[in-house]
Design an enzyme around this catalytic site. Structure first.
Site, PDB file in Angstrom:
ATOM      1  N   MET A 121       0.483  -0.983   0.017  1.00  0.00           N
ATOM      2  CA  MET A 121      -0.065   0.125   0.209  1.00  0.00           C
ATOM      3  C   MET A 121       0.944   1.519  -0.161  1.00  0.00           C
ATOM      4  O   MET A 121       0.565   2.011  -0.751  1.00  0.00           O
ATOM      5  CB  MET A 121      -1.030  -0.056   1.012  1.00  0.00           C
ATOM      6  CG  MET A 121      -1.865  -1.025   1.163  1.00  0.00           C
ATOM      7  SD  MET A 121      -3.100  -1.166   0.091  1.00  0.00           S
ATOM      8  CE  MET A 121      -3.924  -0.005   0.329  1.00  0.00           C
ATOM      9  N   GLY A 122       1.330   1.469   0.532  1.00  0.00           N
ATOM     10  CA  GLY A 122       2.888   2.799   1.279  1.00  0.00           C
ATOM     11  C   GLY A 122       3.510   2.867  -0.061  1.00  0.00           C
ATOM     12  O   GLY A 122       3.342   3.853  -1.105  1.00  0.00           O
ATOM     13  N   ALA A 177      -3.388  -4.205  -3.514  1.00  0.00           N
ATOM     14  CA  ALA A 177      -2.357  -4.190  -3.676  1.00  0.00           C
ATOM     15  C   ALA A 177      -1.249  -5.192  -3.306  1.00  0.00           C
ATOM     16  O   ALA A 177      -1.962  -5.871  -2.378  1.00  0.00           O
ATOM     17  CB  ALA A 177      -1.260  -2.896  -3.340  1.00  0.00           C
ATOM     18  N   ASN A 186     -13.059 -11.272   7.222  1.00  0.00           N
ATOM     19  CA  ASN A 186     -12.077 -12.028   7.511  1.00  0.00           C
ATOM     20  C   ASN A 186     -11.962 -13.238   8.842  1.00  0.00           C
ATOM     21  O   ASN A 186     -11.631 -13.982   8.407  1.00  0.00           O
ATOM     22  CB  ASN A 186     -10.932 -10.655   8.628  1.00  0.00           C
ATOM     23  CG  ASN A 186     -10.727 -10.280   6.537  1.00  0.00           C
ATOM     24  OD1 ASN A 186      -9.642 -10.384   6.829  1.00  0.00           O
ATOM     25  ND2 ASN A 186     -11.023  -9.317   6.324  1.00  0.00           N
ATOM     26  N   LYS A 207     -16.246  -0.744   7.384  1.00  0.00           N
ATOM     27  CA  LYS A 207     -15.478  -0.953   6.825  1.00  0.00           C
ATOM     28  C   LYS A 207     -14.955  -2.270   7.909  1.00  0.00           C
ATOM     29  O   LYS A 207     -14.716  -3.551   7.579  1.00  0.00           O
ATOM     30  CB  LYS A 207     -13.772  -0.607   6.131  1.00  0.00           C
ATOM     31  CG  LYS A 207     -13.364  -1.408   5.439  1.00  0.00           C
ATOM     32  CD  LYS A 207     -12.261  -1.319   4.760  1.00  0.00           C
ATOM     33  CE  LYS A 207     -11.312  -1.671   3.361  1.00  0.00           C
ATOM     34  NZ  LYS A 207     -10.107  -1.322   3.474  1.00  0.00           N
TER      35      LYS A 207
END
Lengths: 311, 311
Positions: free
Chosen positions: A11-12, A129, A193, A185
């Site tokens: 992500m970063g 990602a 999850n 979320k």
């Protein structure tokens, strides 16, 4: 804008690369030396929605970098956020906004230990990602990013950050109620999850077990009860409908194994359960609420961690 | 005494063989034709606490046998009890005692659909036996058998049955409170079986997870609340101490995987959860009790059944 990415995982690296390509000065921080070395030597190898790119990058250990920035985006696993904030506290000046896009609950409290409320920006992203190796990343879907200041004084900076990320090509909006988005979320993650990790199944299989809706609905109820105590109203039926929809054929990614399943079952890593059902269980006790399903789910997920990983 | 064994798995074969060796007339019933054929052809091949024996046996399908007996011992899986009782109803005469030594809860209600209360004997056994193939069995530990009538009128027959089994070499006592023993054993199974199946671990590992005692204690609490409504008082702390002891090195069988783990994880068979935590969950709702842990455990175990076995 000068931007520090604090945690250069998938992500970063994605946010950092896009911001850099659009003309910002970007510094990448990470704790993994091999990743730092790869980025400094070869740049960021980036498969950007199918297009191969290489973006030159400067990467450092947090302790080896000393200059502040306009924006720091923290991108760690939930359980590493505190350590990262501690590692970068010397980089946070009066003019630095700190943006947190992590999944899960409880991060604002952690941020407040290191950052003034008017400098804290919270966000939610559905960008997906992956990291393929040191310095090698892939983004498959830009998704949407929502951002808001947590106190009114931060609004001007929030709007600037929204504009800056939006200009980089990642669709970003200013949110009028980021807490609602964070909780919604968290409900999705706290159902999909946790249950898929415990049952070792994908979301379609979860939807097919007996009493699936009762299970998911009860978890959402418990999240909503704690959210309410913290000032956010969730419509239990609407959110239950939403999470149940994720388990139907209609939802394209239905055979997807959520990230906690990947962490626990596939990679044998500790999970973020304490920032989802574990947060609701912990806060539920404080508020005198019954959160039995989240209590038990948290115990069982930690139990699986103990059995699979040891400790 | 003439005895019919209704269900010739490991337990039925052991009780039947011991009763036959000590001079009783024993008929073996089963639904598995290969097992019936093997017994009729080769007798019961029996490894009896290490000693190899062969006991001649007459085995039938329930529908192929027509004579009544003094005692019928039902030895099926919990979920097959009703079908077996239906299959043998023509064998139950006015003078037949029906003894049920199955694990789990709810069997008395099922028995009452087919047998008069004064003819029903309930029991608990800790004998451990295994089936190695059609007609081939092993008993590793005689354990102790407790038996009691469920109404006063059955006491005389209960005492006779206790004497008869005791004389066969299997240590057996008359119980003054068989419901207590049934509930206590159900607590052990409802903690060890359900949790080890869900966590895919043995009892030692279960004891080592975070909040293990909280988990096991909460399950026992829910069992005790339902037991109380049904007239049996369980001391939650004592029973919690007992089940926790099963997860310590002090208990010899600690690395044992309980039968539900074997059924679900190793053999991919449906479990007896509906007769343990599922019973408490179902009855809890009827009595207006909170049995959230048992509710969720039941949903999750059925969920694992669905994922592993399909359904």
């Amino acid at each position: 804008m000068k931007v520090i990415i604090a945690g250069t995982g998938a992500m970063g690296a994605t946010y950092g690369s896009m911001l850099k390509k659009s003309g910002n000065e970007v510094i990448f921080l990470d704790l993994w030396q091999e990743n730092i070395d790869a980025i400094n030597k070869n740049g960021i190898s980036f498969k950007n929605i199918g297009v191969e790119e290489t973006i030159e990058g400067k990467a450092y250990l947090p302790s080896s970098y000393n200059e502040s920035a306009d924006l720091i985006i923290v991108f760690t696993k939930s359980m590493q956020l505190k350590e990262m904030l501690n590692d970068i506290r010397h980089l946070i000046s009066e003019k630095t906004s700190v943006l947190c896009l992590l999944n899960g609950l409880g991060h604002i409290d952690t941020l407040k230990e290191f950052v003034k409320p008017e400098q804290i920006l919270m966000g939610v992203t559905v960008l997906t990602a992956g990291m393929k190796g040191p310095g090698i990343f892939e983004v498959t879907n830009y998704g949407k990013t929502e951002i808001q200041n947590i106190v009114e004084e931060g609004k001007e900076n929030a709007l600037k950050v929204v504009e800056c990320i939006n200009n980089s090509g990642l669709p970003t909006v200013y949110s009028e109620d980021i807490l609602f988005s964070i909780w919604r979320k968290a409900c999705i993650n706290g159902t999909m999850n946790a249950c898929c990790a415990l049952l070792d199944c994908n979301m379609l299989q979860l939807g097919k077990i007996e009493k699936s809706r009762e299970l998911l609905g009860k978890i959402v109820e418990e999240f909503a009860a704690v959210a309410k105590k913290e000032g956010t109203t969730l419509n239990v039926e609407e959110i239950t409908n939403l999470v149940c929809w994720f388990t139907t054929e209609e939802f394209q990614g239905v055979k997807h194994y959520p990230s906690m399943h990947q962490d626990l079952i596939q990679k044998r890593r500790l999970t973020e359960i304490d920032y989802l059902n574990g947060y609701v269980s912990r806060k539920g006790k404080e508020y005198g609420l019954d959160t039995s399903f989240c209590d038990l789910i948290t115990i069982l997920v930690h139990g699986r961690e103990s059995v699979l990983i040891g400790g």
